[in-house]
Write an enzyme that holds these catalytic residues in place. Structure first.
Site, mmCIF file in Angstrom:
data_model
loop_
_atom_site.group_PDB
_atom_site.id
_atom_site.type_symbol
_atom_site.label_atom_id
_atom_site.label_comp_id
_atom_site.label_asym_id
_atom_site.label_seq_id
_atom_site.Cartn_x
_atom_site.Cartn_y
_atom_site.Cartn_z
ATOM 1 N N GLU A 1 0.789 -1.232 0.000
ATOM 2 C CA GLU A 1 0.000 0.000 0.000
ATOM 3 C C GLU A 1 0.825 1.288 0.000
ATOM 4 O O GLU A 1 0.854 2.017 0.999
ATOM 5 C CB GLU A 1 -0.980 0.024 1.178
ATOM 6 C CG GLU A 1 -2.007 -1.080 1.105
ATOM 7 C CD GLU A 1 -3.181 -0.873 2.062
ATOM 8 O OE1 GLU A 1 -3.221 0.139 2.764
ATOM 9 O OE2 GLU A 1 -4.071 -1.747 2.072
ATOM 10 N N GLU B 1 -5.185 -8.834 1.106
ATOM 11 C CA GLU B 1 -5.824 -8.552 2.396
ATOM 12 C C GLU B 1 -7.323 -8.383 2.187
ATOM 13 O O GLU B 1 -7.749 -7.754 1.218
ATOM 14 C CB GLU B 1 -5.308 -7.252 3.044
ATOM 15 C CG GLU B 1 -3.893 -7.330 3.549
ATOM 16 C CD GLU B 1 -3.432 -6.017 4.196
ATOM 17 O OE1 GLU B 1 -4.276 -5.242 4.674
ATOM 18 O OE2 GLU B 1 -2.208 -5.786 4.202
HETATM 19 C C1 GBH Z 1 -4.460 -2.262 5.646
HETATM 20 O O1 GBH Z 1 -4.668 -0.937 5.264
HETATM 21 C C2 GBH Z 1 -3.025 -2.456 6.077
HETATM 22 O O2 GBH Z 1 -2.254 -2.967 5.019
HETATM 23 C C3 GBH Z 1 -2.879 -3.320 7.301
HETATM 24 O O3 GBH Z 1 -1.581 -3.205 7.808
HETATM 25 C C4 GBH Z 1 -3.926 -2.933 8.312
HETATM 26 O O4 GBH Z 1 -3.784 -3.604 9.544
HETATM 27 C C5 GBH Z 1 -5.267 -3.260 7.717
HETATM 28 O O5 GBH Z 1 -5.459 -2.567 6.531
HETATM 29 C C6 GBH Z 1 -6.455 -2.909 8.625
HETATM 30 O O6 GBH Z 1 -6.516 -1.537 8.837
HETATM 31 O O7 GBH Z 1 -7.525 6.604 10.113
HETATM 32 O O8 GBH Z 1 -9.661 7.202 9.163
HETATM 33 O O9 GBH Z 1 -7.611 8.125 8.243
HETATM 34 C C7 GBH Z 1 -5.988 -0.648 4.831
HETATM 35 C C8 GBH Z 1 -6.084 0.757 4.251
HETATM 36 C C9 GBH Z 1 -5.726 3.049 4.700
HETATM 37 C C10 GBH Z 1 -7.238 1.831 6.046
HETATM 38 C C11 GBH Z 1 -5.680 4.113 5.771
HETATM 39 C C12 GBH Z 1 -7.200 2.886 7.110
HETATM 40 C C13 GBH Z 1 -6.831 5.195 7.511
HETATM 41 C C14 GBH Z 1 -8.229 5.671 7.785
HETATM 42 N N1 GBH Z 1 -6.007 1.758 5.295
HETATM 43 N N2 GBH Z 1 -6.912 4.180 6.511
HETATM 44 S S1 GBH Z 1 -8.254 7.000 8.904
#
Ligand code: GBH
Length: 453
Positions: free
Chosen positions: A172, A360
């Site tokens: 990502e 994922e």
């Molecule tokens: C994945 O990201 C990751 O690859 C993994 O490490 C993680 O544990 C998993 O998802 C579950 O979260 O805080 O409201 O700004 C998923 C994509 C992009 C989702 C950033 C959360 C932040 C939202 N992520 N996003 S916010």
């Protein structure tokens, strides 16, 4: 005992890979063991106020020591694959220079134990834990970091050659650049804007491309190289032809700074026009490297965006989620099973991708042990059943998806949410490190056993 009613189930193709996924900083703990260097996540989590519950990954799931027990959990699921990541600071504590043999040995032991259990390892080389020493020199804002990453990736892939067939360069880019460099909610939390942000993104893409080449140079012909990128899956609001066309256009343009550049070796005209004076500086040679051919694409799919056709320059318009739209515990996960039907299908069509893994998918849940110690996470079971049903339907309609890795095997360190959001199909009591499979683990075991949902 009673047999499952397989007659009513929807089957996946023979040989479909079922696995689970984790990432180094989220599960390993042991941050000072065997010469590991500091990463930007050590620095970030130990800065007061950054993580919701004030926690960090110092212990996490202690998987660095408990990996045999965790592999036993995978075995009892019947899983055939495991996606893990290598912590760069365990291999090169200062980012480069002399490798740390004890760090390398840990991953060799892990991978050998997986093979003994009949589980195929899928290795991600960068899941956000940049060596702090490189951040001090600008991190991804510094073009040299791309070269340092390729050196590390080539070295590590060479060390695992023959033991690992599938390598992913990065997890990502969209998130670690978007939230860590553009935003402040992930390490290093810089809050960059404009050209500086676009340039950091470009350097990360360049690191991916250089790493693809370095991994190929260091390993044998059997090696398959890709990346794991996060998408908000493009979905038509409903499946009228004009909205499907709109969603396919969105697949290209909404990922222009990431997957589109990686698969076409160019930035779209709209991307450059939208950035204007903030566009990254780049050479044709760099774009050729960014577009280095890969063997598969990993997609992390949690949710999506709905699109309708629109009479504008882009030809599409996103439909905002009303506040009444259903969500999971993590407020960013809108419940959208059709993301799993349309996401892989439209990304494959838009970018000409021939092999996809869902690297994922999963959800957080507030389910906790009941009086008998059971974790009956029926919200996660419901979520997985619906998403997997749509994945099956997509594959039946030609989506080239070869495998699925559930996030996550274990409750773990959920970045800036700390331990307050649990994504595991296994409950972890962080005080004792005791693991307890949840109802969703039983469900997943059943899916794997029948290769059907
Ligand atoms: C994945 O990201 C990751 O690859 C993994 O490490 C993680 O544990 C998993 O998802 C579950 O979260 O805080 O409201 O700004 C998923 C994509 C992009 C989702 C950033 C959360 C932040 C939202 N992520 N996003 S916010």
């Amino acid at each position: 005992g009673p047999k499952n009613d397989t007659a009513t189930k929807r089957a996946f193709p023979p040989g479909f890979v079922w696995g689970t996924a984790t990432a180094a900083y989220q599960v390993e703990g042991a941050v000072k063991a065997d010469g590991r260097g500091q990463s930007i996540w050590d620095a970030y989590t130990h800065t007061p106020g950054k993580v919701a519950d004030g926690s960090n990954g110092d212990m996490a799931d202690d998987d660095y020591h408990r990996y045999p027990e965790d592999i036993a959990l995978m075995r009892s699921l019947g899983a055939g694959g495991y996606r893990f990541s290598v912590a760069w600071p365990r291999i090169f504590p200062n980012g480069g220079g002399r490798p740390n043999p004890k760090g390398v040995d840990f991953y060799k032991r892990l991978v050998d134990a997986l093979h003994e259990a009949g589980i195929e390892p899928y290795c991600t080389l960068y899941h956000w834990d940049l060596p702090e020493a490189l951040q001090r020199k600008g991190g991804w804002q510094n073009r040299d970091t791309a070269k340092a990453f390729a050196d590390y990736a080539g070295y590590m892939a060479g060390q695992l050659d023959g033991r690992v067939q599938h390598f992913m360069t990065m997890n990502e880019i969209s998130t670690f650049i978007g939230n860590g460099y553009g935003g402040t909610t992930m390490a290093p939390g810089l809050g960059l804007k404009g050209q500086a942000l676009a340039q950091a993104r470009h350097h990360a893409l360049l690191g991916h491309g250089l790493a693809v080449q370095a991994i190929r140079a260091a390993t044998g012909a059997k090696t398959k190289v890709g990346s794991a990128e996060g998408i908000d899956a493009p979905m038509p609001a409903y499946d009228a032809p004009e909205h499907v066309v709109a969603a396919r256009k969105a697949a290209l343009e909404e990922n222009a700074g990431y997957l589109t550049a990686m698969h076409t070796g160019r930035y779209t005209d709209l991307y450059l026009k939208t950035l204007g004076a903030d566009a990254p500086k780049f050479t044709p040679e760099e774009m050729r490297i960014i577009g280095s051919k890969t063997d598969f694409q990993g997609l992390n799919v949690y949710t999506g965006n709905y699109y309708i056709a629109a009479d504008n320059e882009r030809g599409y318009e996103a439909v905002p989620f009303p506040s009444s739209y259903p969500r999971m515990q993590s407020s960013w996960i809108q419940f959208a099973p059709d993301a799993m039907y349309w996401g892989p299908k439209l990304m494959a069509e838009a970018l000409g991708i021939s092999d996809i893994y869902i690297t994922e998918n999963g959800t957080s849940s507030t389910a906790a042990p009941d009086a008998e110690g059971r974790v009956l996470d029926i919200d996660r079971v419901m979520f997985l059943r619906q998403y997997l049903g749509e994945l099956q339907r997509g594959i039946a309609h030609g989506a080239p998806v070869r495998g699925y890795f559930l996030w996550s095997l274990l409750d773990n360190f959920e970045w800036s949410r700390g331990y307050s959001e649990r994504f595991g199909i296994t409950w972890v009591d962080f005080a004792t490190q005791k693991r307890t499979p949840k109802l969703s683990a039983m469900f997943y075991r059943d899916v794997i056993a029948s290769n059907a949902v």
